[in-house]
Scaffold this motif. Structure first.
Motif, PDB file in Angstrom:
ATOM      1  N   ARG A  29      19.126  39.643  29.370  1.00 17.21           N
ATOM      2  CA  ARG A  29      20.435  40.272  29.259  1.00 17.21           C
ATOM      3  C   ARG A  29      20.574  41.323  30.356  1.00 17.21           C
ATOM      4  N   PHE A  30      21.547  41.086  31.244  1.00 19.38           N
ATOM      5  CA  PHE A  30      21.779  41.968  32.385  1.00 19.38           C
ATOM      6  C   PHE A  30      23.285  42.253  32.496  1.00 19.38           C
ATOM      7  N   PRO A  31      23.822  43.144  31.656  1.00 19.82           N
ATOM      8  CA  PRO A  31      25.268  43.377  31.631  1.00 19.82           C
ATOM      9  C   PRO A  31      25.832  43.801  32.994  1.00 19.82           C
ATOM     10  N   CYS A  32      26.887  43.095  33.412  1.00 23.43           N
ATOM     11  CA  CYS A  32      27.619  43.421  34.649  1.00 23.43           C
ATOM     12  C   CYS A  32      26.684  43.494  35.856  1.00 23.43           C
ATOM     13  N   CYS A  33      25.795  42.542  35.969  1.00 23.31           N
ATOM     14  CA  CYS A  33      24.818  42.523  37.061  1.00 23.31           C
ATOM     15  C   CYS A  33      24.967  41.281  37.936  1.00 23.31           C
ATOM     16  N   ILE A  34      24.514  41.416  39.167  1.00 22.30           N
ATOM     17  CA  ILE A  34      24.202  40.272  40.022  1.00 22.30           C
ATOM     18  C   ILE A  34      22.703  40.070  39.882  1.00 22.30           C
ATOM     19  N   PRO A  47      11.734  34.079  52.424  1.00 23.43           N
ATOM     20  CA  PRO A  47      11.768  34.870  51.175  1.00 23.43           C
ATOM     21  C   PRO A  47      13.096  35.525  50.843  1.00 23.43           C
ATOM     22  N   PHE A  48      13.976  35.717  51.813  1.00 21.22           N
ATOM     23  CA  PHE A  48      15.241  36.375  51.497  1.00 21.22           C
ATOM     24  C   PHE A  48      16.281  35.404  50.950  1.00 21.22           C
ATOM     25  N   ILE A  49      15.955  34.122  50.909  1.00 21.13           N
ATOM     26  CA  ILE A  49      16.849  33.135  50.322  1.00 21.13           C
ATOM     27  C   ILE A  49      16.448  32.907  48.870  1.00 21.13           C
ATOM     28  N   GLY A  50      17.438  32.786  47.980  1.00 20.86           N
ATOM     29  CA  GLY A  50      17.140  32.549  46.574  1.00 20.86           C
ATOM     30  C   GLY A  50      18.376  32.093  45.831  1.00 20.86           C
ATOM     31  N   HIS A  51      18.263  32.057  44.524  1.00 22.89           N
ATOM     32  CA  HIS A  51      19.355  31.612  43.648  1.00 22.89           C
ATOM     33  C   HIS A  51      19.947  32.835  42.960  1.00 22.89           C
ATOM     34  N   VAL A  52      21.282  32.928  42.943  1.00 25.34           N
ATOM     35  CA  VAL A  52      21.947  34.092  42.362  1.00 25.34           C
ATOM     36  C   VAL A  52      22.892  33.697  41.241  1.00 25.34           C
ATOM     37  N   GLY A  53      23.151  34.648  40.380  1.00 29.46           N
ATOM     38  CA  GLY A  53      24.126  34.479  39.313  1.00 29.46           C
ATOM     39  C   GLY A  53      24.815  35.801  39.058  1.00 29.46           C
ATOM     40  N   ILE A  54      25.816  35.769  38.200  1.00 29.95           N
ATOM     41  CA  ILE A  54      26.537  36.983  37.826  1.00 29.95           C
ATOM     42  C   ILE A  54      26.643  37.013  36.309  1.00 29.95           C
ATOM     43  N   CYS A  55      26.652  38.204  35.737  1.00 33.97           N
ATOM     44  CA  CYS A  55      26.517  38.328  34.287  1.00 33.97           C
ATOM     45  C   CYS A  55      27.772  38.894  33.629  1.00 33.97           C
ATOM     46  N   ARG A  56      28.015  38.428  32.430  1.00 35.20           N
ATOM     47  CA  ARG A  56      29.120  38.931  31.620  1.00 35.20           C
ATOM     48  C   ARG A  56      28.811  40.339  31.113  1.00 35.20           C
ATOM     49  N   GLU A  57      29.775  40.910  30.430  1.00 35.68           N
ATOM     50  CA  GLU A  57      29.589  42.263  29.892  1.00 35.68           C
ATOM     51  C   GLU A  57      28.512  42.311  28.816  1.00 35.68           C
ATOM     52  N   ASP A  58      28.283  41.187  28.138  1.00 31.76           N
ATOM     53  CA  ASP A  58      27.230  41.164  27.129  1.00 31.76           C
ATOM     54  C   ASP A  58      25.871  40.811  27.711  1.00 31.76           C
ATOM     55  N   GLY A  59      25.805  40.637  29.045  1.00 30.19           N
ATOM     56  CA  GLY A  59      24.532  40.395  29.706  1.00 30.19           C
ATOM     57  C   GLY A  59      24.190  38.940  29.928  1.00 30.19           C
ATOM     58  N   VAL A  60      24.988  38.009  29.418  1.00 33.00           N
ATOM     59  CA  VAL A  60      24.725  36.579  29.585  1.00 33.00           C
ATOM     60  C   VAL A  60      24.930  36.178  31.047  1.00 33.00           C
ATOM     61  N   ILE A  61      23.980  35.398  31.572  1.00 36.48           N
ATOM     62  CA  ILE A  61      24.002  35.006  32.984  1.00 36.48           C
ATOM     63  C   ILE A  61      24.839  33.747  33.182  1.00 36.48           C
ATOM     64  N   LEU A  62      25.682  33.748  34.211  1.00 39.87           N
ATOM     65  CA  LEU A  62      26.431  32.577  34.650  1.00 39.87           C
ATOM     66  C   LEU A  62      25.981  32.240  36.066  1.00 39.87           C
ATOM     67  N   ALA A 117      37.825  37.693  34.250  1.00 36.77           N
ATOM     68  CA  ALA A 117      37.647  37.280  35.649  1.00 36.77           C
ATOM     69  C   ALA A 117      36.553  36.223  35.768  1.00 36.77           C
ATOM     70  N   LEU A 118      35.435  36.447  35.087  1.00 43.25           N
ATOM     71  CA  LEU A 118      34.338  35.476  35.166  1.00 43.25           C
ATOM     72  C   LEU A 118      34.726  34.149  34.516  1.00 43.25           C
ATOM     73  N   ARG A 119      35.527  34.200  33.481  1.00 42.12           N
ATOM     74  CA  ARG A 119      35.985  32.963  32.835  1.00 42.12           C
ATOM     75  C   ARG A 119      36.827  32.137  33.802  1.00 42.12           C
ATOM     76  N   LYS A 120      37.710  32.799  34.544  1.00 43.24           N
ATOM     77  CA  LYS A 120      38.534  32.092  35.534  1.00 43.24           C
ATOM     78  C   LYS A 120      37.674  31.485  36.639  1.00 43.24           C
ATOM     79  N   GLY A 121      36.695  32.274  37.118  1.00 40.72           N
ATOM     80  CA  GLY A 121      35.804  31.768  38.165  1.00 40.72           C
ATOM     81  C   GLY A 121      34.988  30.579  37.689  1.00 40.72           C
ATOM     82  N   THR A 122      34.517  30.638  36.451  1.00 37.86           N
ATOM     83  CA  THR A 122      33.736  29.536  35.886  1.00 37.86           C
ATOM     84  C   THR A 122      34.584  28.282  35.765  1.00 37.86           C
TER      85      THR A 122
END
Length: 226
Positions: A29-34, A47-62, A117-122
C-alpha cells in the motif's frame, strides 16, 4: 487548538484508525505514490530502467502491464523497490482541470478527485496496445500525472524516468540489495569473461535506449504514446 489536534490524533490511534497516507510495504500500500521495480534482464544491464506504476489514494497500485490490460493491486514484476509519494495539496492543481472529468449530459460539475483521474487514465489505457518502445508503463504513469496536473503537468516518459531514478526512495535496504545485486553479479561475470568489451556493449545499449526515448519524446512527439 494545538492540544485538541494532538488529543484527536492520539484518540484516533487508540481506536485503531490508521493514517490514510501511511505507506505499508507489507501490504503493498503506497497512497498517492509513483512506484518502481526492476525489470528482469534489462534492469540488470541498464539499472535505471524499470517498471513503474501509480497508486490510488488507498494505496492500491495500478500499472500498465500488457495490451489492453492495467493491473490492479498486483504489481506486474514483483514487489515495489522504490517509491515517490506525492503531496496532493502542494503538488497537484487538479481542481483547475475539473472540466476534463465531466460526463456528457451531466449538469452538475463535481470537483474531481485523485482516484477519478486514475480511473479515467485506466479506462483509456485499457484500449491501448502495449509496446515497450512506444507505449509502456511510463506512458501510463505520465498520462495520469498530467491528468492530476502534478507540478502543472508536462510529464513524459523521460522526465518521469529521471524523477524516479534521482528522487525515488528505497522501500528498505533489502529491496535495494535485491534490485542491485543482479547487476553487480552480471557486470562482474561480464568483466571476467568479456572485459571492457562487455562494459562498452552495455553502455551502447543504455545510450541507444536513452536516445530512442529522448528523440521520441522531444523530436518526434507522436512516436511515444502518452
Amino acid at each position: 487548538m494545538g492540544e485538541t489536534t494532538t488529543t484527536d490524533s492520539e484518540h484516533g490511534m487508540m481506536l485503531g484508525f490508521a493514517d490514510p497516507m501511511e505507506i505499508d510495504p507489507r501490504r503493498d500500500r503506497f497512497p498517492c505514490c509513483i512506484v518502481w521495480t526492476p525489470l528482469p534482464f534489462i534492469s540488470w544491464l541498464v539499472p535505471f530502467i524499470g517498471h513503474v506504476g501509480i497508486c490510488r489514494e488507498d494505496g492500491v497500485i495500478l500499472d500498465f502491464a500488457g495490451p489492453n490490460f492495467v493491473c490492479v493491486d498486483n504489481f506486474a514484476f514483483g514487489a515495489v523497490s522504490r517509491y515517490i509519494q506525492i503531496n496532493k495539496a502542494k503538488e497537484s492543481s487538479l481542481s483547475s482541470s475539473s472540466c476534463m472529468f465531466n460526463d456528457e449530459g451531466d449538469t452538475h460539475e463535481k470537483e474531481p478527485t485523485w482516484d477519478d483521474a486514475l480511473r479515467k487514465g485506466t479506462q483509456e489505457y485499457q484500449h491501448y496496445s502495449y509496446n515497450i518502445l512506444t507505449c509502456n508503463c511510463h506512458s501510463f504513469v505520465a498520462n495520469n500525472l498530467n491528468r492530476l496536473a502534478i507540478r502543472s503537468g508536462g510529464w513524459n516518459v523521460v522526465n518521469l524516468a529521471a524523477l524516479v531514478f534521482l528522487k525515488g526512495r528505497w522501500v528498505s535496504k533489502t529491496a535495494m540489495v535485491k534490485s542491485l545485486l543482479p547487476t553487480f553479479i552480471i557486470y562482474a561475470i561480464g568483466m571476467l569473461l568479456g572485459g571492457w568489451t562487455f562494459i562498452a556493449s552495455c553502455c551502447v545499449l543504455a545510450c541507444l535506449l536513452t536516445g530512442w526515448f529522448i528523440m521520441g519524446t522531444y523530436c518526434f512527439k507522436k512516436l511515444i504514446q502518452l
